[in-house]
Motif scaffolding. Sequence first.
Motif, PDB file in Angstrom:
ATOM      1  N   ALA A 125      -2.374  -4.675  -0.797  1.00 27.26           N
ATOM      2  CA  ALA A 125      -1.275  -5.603  -1.090  1.00 27.26           C
ATOM      3  C   ALA A 125      -1.587  -6.323  -2.402  1.00 27.26           C
ATOM      4  CB  ALA A 125      -1.110  -6.605   0.033  1.00 27.26           C
ATOM      5  N   ILE A 126      -0.633  -6.276  -3.323  1.00 24.97           N
ATOM      6  CA  ILE A 126      -0.783  -6.890  -4.644  1.00 24.97           C
ATOM      7  C   ILE A 126       0.183  -8.076  -4.715  1.00 24.97           C
ATOM      8  CG2 ILE A 126      -0.601  -6.519  -7.140  1.00 24.97           C
ATOM      9  CD1 ILE A 126      -2.646  -4.628  -5.846  1.00 24.97           C
ATOM     10  N   PRO A 127      -0.310  -9.271  -4.991  1.00 26.12           N
ATOM     11  CA  PRO A 127       0.595 -10.421  -5.099  1.00 26.12           C
ATOM     12  C   PRO A 127       1.547 -10.247  -6.286  1.00 26.12           C
ATOM     13  CG  PRO A 127      -1.722 -11.123  -5.082  1.00 26.12           C
ATOM     14  CD  PRO A 127      -1.704  -9.639  -5.190  1.00 26.12           C
ATOM     15  N   TYR A 128       2.842 -10.299  -6.004  1.00 26.48           N
ATOM     16  CA  TYR A 128       3.868 -10.179  -7.048  1.00 26.48           C
ATOM     17  C   TYR A 128       5.198 -10.574  -6.443  1.00 26.48           C
ATOM     18  CZ  TYR A 128       6.231  -8.282 -11.183  1.00 26.48           C
ATOM     19  OH  TYR A 128       6.965  -8.134 -12.317  1.00 26.48           O
ATOM     20  N   GLU A 129       6.126 -11.015  -7.276  1.00 29.58           N
ATOM     21  CA  GLU A 129       7.422 -11.465  -6.753  1.00 29.58           C
ATOM     22  C   GLU A 129       8.348 -10.319  -6.366  1.00 29.58           C
ATOM     23  OE1 GLU A 129       8.134 -11.552 -11.317  1.00 29.58           O
ATOM     24  OE2 GLU A 129       6.554 -12.338 -10.033  1.00 29.58           O
ATOM     25  N   LYS A 130       7.975  -9.103  -6.698  1.00 30.10           N
ATOM     26  CA  LYS A 130       8.775  -7.930  -6.340  1.00 30.10           C
ATOM     27  C   LYS A 130       7.890  -6.913  -5.639  1.00 30.10           C
ATOM     28  CE  LYS A 130      11.921  -8.282 -10.277  1.00 30.10           C
ATOM     29  NZ  LYS A 130      12.386  -7.582 -11.492  1.00 30.10           N
ATOM     30  N   GLY A 131       8.557  -6.011  -4.940  1.00 35.28           N
ATOM     31  CA  GLY A 131       7.865  -4.903  -4.298  1.00 35.28           C
ATOM     32  C   GLY A 131       8.647  -3.625  -4.535  1.00 35.28           C
ATOM     33  N   LEU A 132       8.141  -2.539  -4.000  1.00 32.52           N
ATOM     34  CA  LEU A 132       8.751  -1.232  -4.239  1.00 32.52           C
ATOM     35  C   LEU A 132       9.760  -0.893  -3.156  1.00 32.52           C
ATOM     36  CD1 LEU A 132       5.517   0.514  -5.448  1.00 32.52           C
ATOM     37  CD2 LEU A 132       7.494  -0.124  -6.835  1.00 32.52           C
ATOM     38  N   LEU A 133      10.900  -0.414  -3.597  1.00 24.60           N
ATOM     39  CA  LEU A 133      11.988  -0.050  -2.697  1.00 24.60           C
ATOM     40  C   LEU A 133      11.771   1.357  -2.169  1.00 24.60           C
ATOM     41  CD1 LEU A 133      14.772  -0.801  -1.536  1.00 24.60           C
ATOM     42  CD2 LEU A 133      15.784   0.230  -3.588  1.00 24.60           C
ATOM     43  N   GLY A 134      11.863   1.514  -0.857  1.00 19.40           N
ATOM     44  CA  GLY A 134      11.721   2.829  -0.266  1.00 19.40           C
ATOM     45  C   GLY A 134      11.898   2.775   1.233  1.00 19.40           C
ATOM     46  N   HIS A 135      11.981   3.937   1.836  1.00 23.52           N
ATOM     47  CA  HIS A 135      12.147   4.061   3.280  1.00 23.52           C
ATOM     48  C   HIS A 135      10.874   3.624   4.002  1.00 23.52           C
ATOM     49  CE1 HIS A 135      14.004   5.583   6.911  1.00 23.52           C
ATOM     50  NE2 HIS A 135      12.926   6.296   7.176  1.00 23.52           N
ATOM     51  N   SER A 136       9.726   3.987   3.433  1.00 21.70           N
ATOM     52  CA  SER A 136       8.430   3.576   3.978  1.00 21.70           C
ATOM     53  C   SER A 136       8.018   2.294   3.245  1.00 21.70           C
ATOM     54  CB  SER A 136       7.394   4.676   3.748  1.00 21.70           C
ATOM     55  OG  SER A 136       7.134   4.806   2.359  1.00 21.70           O
ATOM     56  N   SER A 145       2.061   3.958   4.315  1.00 21.36           N
ATOM     57  CA  SER A 145       1.748   5.159   3.532  1.00 21.36           C
ATOM     58  C   SER A 145       0.318   5.628   3.736  1.00 21.36           C
ATOM     59  CB  SER A 145       2.028   4.918   2.056  1.00 21.36           C
ATOM     60  OG  SER A 145       3.416   4.757   1.858  1.00 21.36           O
ATOM     61  N   ARG A 146      -0.564   4.768   4.207  1.00 18.46           N
ATOM     62  CA  ARG A 146      -1.922   5.221   4.529  1.00 18.46           C
ATOM     63  C   ARG A 146      -1.873   6.271   5.631  1.00 18.46           C
ATOM     64  NH1 ARG A 146      -4.449  -0.680   5.199  1.00 18.46           N
ATOM     65  NH2 ARG A 146      -2.505  -0.733   6.391  1.00 18.46           N
ATOM     66  N   ASP A 147      -0.962   6.105   6.596  1.00 18.87           N
ATOM     67  CA  ASP A 147      -0.822   7.099   7.660  1.00 18.87           C
ATOM     68  C   ASP A 147      -0.309   8.425   7.110  1.00 18.87           C
ATOM     69  OD1 ASP A 147      -1.673   5.209   9.539  1.00 18.87           O
ATOM     70  OD2 ASP A 147       0.390   4.594  10.005  1.00 18.87           O
ATOM     71  N   LEU A 148       0.628   8.362   6.175  1.00 18.94           N
ATOM     72  CA  LEU A 148       1.162   9.584   5.570  1.00 18.94           C
ATOM     73  C   LEU A 148       0.073  10.285   4.750  1.00 18.94           C
ATOM     74  CD1 LEU A 148       4.627   8.217   4.349  1.00 18.94           C
ATOM     75  CD2 LEU A 148       4.042   9.202   6.583  1.00 18.94           C
ATOM     76  N   ALA A 149      -0.712   9.497   4.021  1.00 23.67           N
ATOM     77  CA  ALA A 149      -1.791  10.073   3.217  1.00 23.67           C
ATOM     78  C   ALA A 149      -2.869  10.703   4.103  1.00 23.67           C
ATOM     79  CB  ALA A 149      -2.399   8.996   2.319  1.00 23.67           C
ATOM     80  N   ARG A 150      -3.186  10.038   5.223  1.00 26.74           N
ATOM     81  CA  ARG A 150      -4.164  10.623   6.164  1.00 26.74           C
ATOM     82  C   ARG A 150      -3.644  11.946   6.718  1.00 26.74           C
ATOM     83  NH1 ARG A 150      -4.254   5.356   8.286  1.00 26.74           N
ATOM     84  NH2 ARG A 150      -6.048   4.213   7.513  1.00 26.74           N
ATOM     85  N   ALA A 151      -2.356  12.000   7.012  1.00 22.57           N
ATOM     86  CA  ALA A 151      -1.765  13.239   7.527  1.00 22.57           C
ATOM     87  C   ALA A 151      -1.846  14.346   6.482  1.00 22.57           C
ATOM     88  CB  ALA A 151      -0.311  12.992   7.952  1.00 22.57           C
ATOM     89  N   ALA A 152      -1.634  14.009   5.225  1.00 22.62           N
ATOM     90  CA  ALA A 152      -1.753  15.003   4.151  1.00 22.62           C
ATOM     91  C   ALA A 152      -3.190  15.507   4.047  1.00 22.62           C
ATOM     92  CB  ALA A 152      -1.305  14.388   2.824  1.00 22.62           C
ATOM     93  N   LEU A 153      -4.144  14.590   4.121  1.00 19.20           N
ATOM     94  CA  LEU A 153      -5.548  14.994   4.084  1.00 19.20           C
ATOM     95  C   LEU A 153      -5.892  15.891   5.275  1.00 19.20           C
ATOM     96  CD1 LEU A 153      -8.339  14.808   2.753  1.00 19.20           C
ATOM     97  CD2 LEU A 153      -8.739  12.727   4.102  1.00 19.20           C
ATOM     98  N   ARG A 154      -5.399  15.543   6.451  1.00 21.14           N
ATOM     99  CA  ARG A 154      -5.640  16.370   7.655  1.00 21.14           C
ATOM    100  C   ARG A 154      -5.100  17.783   7.468  1.00 21.14           C
ATOM    101  NH1 ARG A 154      -4.416  11.935  10.557  1.00 21.14           N
ATOM    102  NH2 ARG A 154      -2.282  12.594  10.935  1.00 21.14           N
ATOM    103  N   ARG A 155      -3.939  17.904   6.858  1.00 26.47           N
ATOM    104  CA  ARG A 155      -3.364  19.234   6.619  1.00 26.47           C
ATOM    105  C   ARG A 155      -4.263  20.054   5.700  1.00 26.47           C
ATOM    106  NH1 ARG A 155       2.019  20.539   7.700  1.00 26.47           N
ATOM    107  NH2 ARG A 155       3.061  18.971   8.952  1.00 26.47           N
TER     108      ARG A 155
END
Length: 162
Positions: free
Chosen positions: A29-40, A78-88
Amino acid sequence: MNHESLRVGLGWDRHLLVPGRPLVLGGVAIPYEKGLLGHSDADVLLHAAADALLGAAGEDDLGTLFPDDDPAYRDADSRDLARAALRRAVDRGLRLLSLDAVVVAERPKLAPHRAAIRAAMARLFEIDPARLNVKAKTGEGAGPQGRGEVIEATVVALLAAR
């Protein structure tokens, strides 16, 4: 290890910066007044890293495996998605040798966060931090990156047969 056992993957992602969302890069988590828009959680760095792993493993891309129109992935970590990619990749008999990443963001300045991001990603991907690099660049005032509208990440992954 011979060159025949090596696999290279390239991942890229970009998300809009918007108010009212947390900013997460590399699982940090990076302190900032905005964040990234996305489904995840829209962690562009982990999305690009996951796509690099999937590409090297000859798998489908992140959006195909975890579609943004599937409610199961709404606000996914996204850590869960990245772990799944590594598992694959591991399931295909591969091991991660190194990751090299570039994050393009005009703001916030990422230099103060690079060490934490690098350490978090090395833990996540179970590699020595010396084998993982994260570089921060700006858009030099040009394009959507330079205007602070988006954050973009590109990652190269090197994998080898186990």
